[in-house]
Every structure is written in C-alpha cells, then in structure tokens.
Design a protein around this motif. Structure first.
Motif, short mmCIF file in Angstrom:
data_model
loop_
_atom_site.label_atom_id
_atom_site.label_comp_id
_atom_site.label_asym_id
_atom_site.label_seq_id
_atom_site.Cartn_x
_atom_site.Cartn_y
_atom_site.Cartn_z
N ASP A 131 0.77 -1.20 0.00
CA ASP A 131 0.10 0.06 -0.03
C ASP A 131 0.81 1.31 -0.21
OD1 ASP A 131 -2.37 -1.45 0.19
OD2 ASP A 131 -2.33 -1.58 2.39
N THR A 132 0.29 2.17 -0.71
CA THR A 132 1.23 3.48 -0.89
C THR A 132 1.45 3.99 0.62
OG1 THR A 132 0.40 3.68 -3.09
CG2 THR A 132 1.03 5.73 -1.92
N GLY A 133 0.58 4.53 1.33
CA GLY A 133 0.72 5.44 2.45
C GLY A 133 1.50 4.69 3.71
N THR A 134 1.62 3.26 3.64
CA THR A 134 1.86 2.53 5.03
C THR A 134 3.27 1.70 4.79
OG1 THR A 134 0.54 0.76 4.63
CG2 THR A 134 -0.26 2.64 5.85
N ASP A 135 3.62 1.44 3.40
CA ASP A 135 4.59 0.42 3.09
C ASP A 135 5.96 0.92 2.60
OD1 ASP A 135 2.59 -1.11 4.29
OD2 ASP A 135 1.99 -2.04 2.18
N ILE A 136 6.95 0.32 2.86
CA ILE A 136 8.22 0.77 2.46
C ILE A 136 8.89 -0.74 1.82
CG2 ILE A 136 10.49 1.45 3.26
CD1 ILE A 136 9.49 2.56 5.67
N THR A 137 9.37 -0.40 0.57
CA THR A 137 9.86 -1.67 -0.02
C THR A 137 11.04 -2.20 0.64
OG1 THR A 137 11.27 -0.47 -1.66
CG2 THR A 137 9.23 -0.77 -2.25
N ALA A 138 11.27 -3.66 0.59
CA ALA A 138 12.21 -4.21 1.37
C ALA A 138 12.68 -5.44 0.60
CB ALA A 138 11.83 -4.68 2.64
N GLN A 139 12.75 -5.44 -0.80
CA GLN A 139 13.04 -6.86 -1.62
C GLN A 139 14.35 -7.49 -1.19
OE1 GLN A 139 13.60 -3.67 -2.60
NE2 GLN A 139 15.33 -3.56 -3.99
N ASN A 140 14.47 -8.67 -1.39
CA ASN A 140 15.62 -9.29 -1.27
C ASN A 140 15.08 -10.95 -1.42
OD1 ASN A 140 18.46 -10.28 -0.42
ND2 ASN A 140 18.69 -8.20 0.24
N ASP A 141 16.16 -11.90 -1.10
CA ASP A 141 16.10 -13.22 -1.39
C ASP A 141 15.85 -13.87 0.13
OD1 ASP A 141 16.08 -15.88 -1.97
OD2 ASP A 141 17.91 -16.09 -2.36
N TYR A 142 14.63 -13.85 0.51
CA TYR A 142 14.47 -14.37 1.83
C TYR A 142 14.14 -15.74 1.83
CZ TYR A 142 13.83 -9.47 3.06
OH TYR A 142 13.80 -8.03 3.17
N ASP A 143 13.69 -16.54 0.89
CA ASP A 143 13.44 -17.92 0.79
C ASP A 143 14.59 -18.77 0.40
OD1 ASP A 143 13.47 -17.41 -1.78
OD2 ASP A 143 11.08 -18.12 -1.88
N GLY A 144 15.86 -18.11 0.08
CA GLY A 144 16.99 -18.78 -0.40
C GLY A 144 16.97 -19.65 -1.66
N ASP A 145 16.03 -19.09 -2.46
CA ASP A 145 16.18 -19.96 -3.80
C ASP A 145 16.91 -19.22 -4.92
OD1 ASP A 145 14.32 -17.62 -4.20
OD2 ASP A 145 12.81 -18.69 -5.18
N GLY A 146 17.47 -18.37 -4.67
CA GLY A 146 18.39 -17.56 -5.64
C GLY A 146 17.72 -16.55 -6.64
N LYS A 147 16.25 -16.23 -5.97
CA LYS A 147 15.66 -15.27 -6.77
C LYS A 147 15.43 -14.25 -5.68
CE LYS A 147 13.55 -18.46 -10.07
NZ LYS A 147 12.25 -19.10 -10.76
N CYS A 148 15.11 -12.97 -6.23
CA CYS A 148 14.90 -11.84 -5.09
C CYS A 148 13.33 -11.99 -5.06
CB CYS A 148 15.10 -10.53 -6.11
SG CYS A 148 14.87 -8.99 -4.96
N ASP A 149 12.70 -11.71 -3.81
CA ASP A 149 11.38 -11.61 -3.65
C ASP A 149 10.78 -10.03 -3.53
OD1 ASP A 149 11.47 -14.55 -3.08
OD2 ASP A 149 12.38 -14.30 -1.18
N ALA A 150 10.04 -9.92 -3.80
CA ALA A 150 9.29 -8.56 -3.68
C ALA A 150 8.81 -8.65 -2.22
CB ALA A 150 8.05 -8.58 -4.50
N ALA A 151 8.90 -7.52 -1.64
CA ALA A 151 8.82 -7.48 -0.12
C ALA A 151 8.49 -6.05 0.31
CB ALA A 151 9.83 -8.03 0.91
N ILE A 152 7.60 -6.02 1.53
CA ILE A 152 7.50 -4.47 1.86
C ILE A 152 7.32 -4.79 3.55
CG2 ILE A 152 6.21 -3.50 0.11
CD1 ILE A 152 4.22 -4.61 3.18
#
Length: 322
Positions: A264-285
């Motif tokens: 959501d625009t008003g509350t969320d800050i992007t925090a993308q990285n590979d949190y599940d360790g599969d070698g792909k960047c995960d979208a995250a907020i």
C-alpha cells in the motif's frame, strides 16, 4: 539528500520518516550477502530504531541480534560483507564526517574508514568481485555525478563520472560478471515522463540504456528471475495513501516483463531481497503501522507475514531502494 535514505519526498510514508532520520546467480548472492547476517544464504529481517539507534535482526536460522550502531540524525544504513566471511556486517556511513563505521561479523571488531564528505551518498557494494563490500560514495558536483570507489582487493581507488546530479543511483550486477555495475535512473521532464536507466557494465566498460518506468517510480533492483543478473525494476505508488503499490520488473533472462500489485502506498516501505534462499529476489514490504514484513516468496508465490519491529522503525533492506 536526507539521512539514511535518499528517497524523501518520493513517498508519503518515507517523507514522514525523514523527519526522524535526517542470487542462485552471482548477482543475487551479492545482494543477499548484504542482508544475510547469519550466512545461511537467506536474507534476514532487520529494522533500525531511530529512538535508540539499535539494529534489531531476526536471523533466518532462528536467533536474534540487537546492536546499537549509528546515529539516526547523521547516518545512512550501509550493510555489507566488509570482511568477506559470507555474513552481512552492521554498518553506517556518517554524513557529518564522511566516515564508514562497521562491525565485522568474523571477529566482532570495530572499524572506521574515512571515505567521502558531507552531502555524498553511500553506495557500498562489491565492485571488484573479491567477495568483500567496497567503500563507495557518489558525489554531485556541478553537472556531474561522480562515483568514488575504494577497492577492497588492492586498496586502490577509482573516480568515475557516471550520471547527472539529478539522477538516482541504481547499482547492481546487470551483466552477471560477479561485479556490481555503476548505474543510474534518469528521471523524465515530468512526473509521468519515461525514465531511463543508464548502466556502465563492469565486464567490458560498455554502456547500456533501457527506458523503464516513470520519473516518480521507486528503483528496486534485484535478480527476480534467478539468472545471475540484476533485473531493472521499479515500484509505482498510487494516487492516495490507500492505493496499492504496483511492481514492474523487466526480466534479464528473456526480456519479458512482470507486473503485479503488492503493498500500500501510504503505509509500506519496499524491502526486496532473497528471503527464501531460492536464488531469486522476493518482492517484499515492511508495514510501518503494524511492524510487519510481508514477503511474496518467489519459490511458491505465497505471501507470508512476519511481525518484526514497531511503528517508526526503518527496514534495513530499504538501503537498496532509491
């Protein structure tokens, strides 16, 4: 440029925070190393609390770390693997003195190196491909954007003119050679104008230009397709605080794009990285009012939520968004 994050004015949430804070492939492994504090090949959840200058890290291995480090009104977060042990080190760059301060995870030693000056912006990454984060800043001088990099491999340095003072930095390993490339996002003339990415490839020192996104989009680089190359990616905010964020990712593997709504625009800050360790960047907020991380796992497409932090904290992963 504001403290900790150079993105004030780009979002309503982050503008308010600025009052408080004046890869299976090589590429993603490099990005993940900057946030993998326990060395298990997964990015860890981490927040910085301005009220007490403490880093709170929830390691994916199941342990926790609380460490006071930095000054909220003077420092930028600059996590990285400065000692080359495969674990992220807690680090900041101080605007008032031009000093990097970091705590080696290998031996818990304190380090300080002067590199830069007031009003620079830290862009510490592994530019020489030796597995260690290099000290680096960009400086806006007259009509130029200058990158100053202190190589950890030989302690030599380079100064490279790449970009204009109005450009936003977007370093990443776009050519997949294991070294970060200097890159910028150049805004268009108006908020709804096309923006253009300019990439200086470390593999051959050639230049690439890609039109992607609009002027006010947020830059969220990462290897989302797992091919070992950083993908050009942006997040577009909505017109109101309750409007969703939209992610636009240009995959380097097949030149196709992916678009999806997440956050959501008003509350969320992007925090993308590979949190599940599969070698792909995960979208995250990270959601400020509730202190929750929301992660869109690339391994199975499932959204997961983890409570870590409290309102007015900052997710450390936001250092890679501009």
């Amino acid at each position: 440029m504001k403290r900790f994050i150079g993105i004030c004015g780009r979002t309503a949430t982050l503008s308010a925070l600025c009052v408080l804070l004046v890869i299976s492939g090589i590429s993603q492994n490099s990005l993940r190393k900057l946030m993998d504090f326990d060395g298990d090949s997964k990015a860890d959840l981490a927040v910085f609390r301005p009220s007490n200058n403490v880093w709170y890290i929830a390691k994916s291995g199941g342990t926790f770390t609380f460490q006071q480090w930095g000054l909220s009104n003077e420092d930028f977060m600059a996590p990285g693997d400065y000692d080359g042990d495969g674990k992220a080190d807690i680090a900041v760059w101080r605007d008032t003195t031009g000093d990097f301060f970091w705590l080696n995870s290998s031996d818990n030693t304190y380090n300080v190196v002067h590199w830069g000056m007031t009003n620079d912006e830290p862009v510490a990454r592994d530019y020489d491909g030796d597995g260690k984060t290099d000290l680096a800043v960009v400086r806006r001088i007259d009509t130029r954007l200058i990158w100053f990099v202190l190589r950890s491999s030989d302690q030599g340095y380079v100064a490279v003119h790449w970009g204009l003072p109005t450009d936003l930095v977007a370093p990443g390993d776009y050519d997949g050679d294991g070294k970060y490339d200097m890159a910028i996002q150049r805004p268009g003339a108006t908020a709804n104008s096309q923006s253009v990415f300019w990439i200086l490839r470390s593999s051959d020192l050639g230049a690439s230009t890609v039109a992607w996104g609009l002027t006010n989009d947020l830059v969220v680089p990462g290897d989302y397709d797992g091919d070992g190359k950083t993908d050009i990616a942006v997040v577009r905010e909505g017109a109101t605080p309750t409007t969703n964020l939209t992610w636009y990712i240009l995959r380097s593997s097949d030149a196709n794009f992916e678009a999806f709504v997440f956050g959501d625009t008003g509350t969320d800050i992007t925090a993308q990285n590979d949190y599940d360790g599969d070698g792909k960047c995960d979208a995250a907020i990270w959601r400020d009012p509730t202190g929750d991380f929301w992660i869109r796992r690339s391994s199975d497409g499932v959204w997961s939520a983890t409570h870590w932090g409290q309102a007015s904290d900052l997710p450390v992963a936001v250092f890679d968004m501009h």
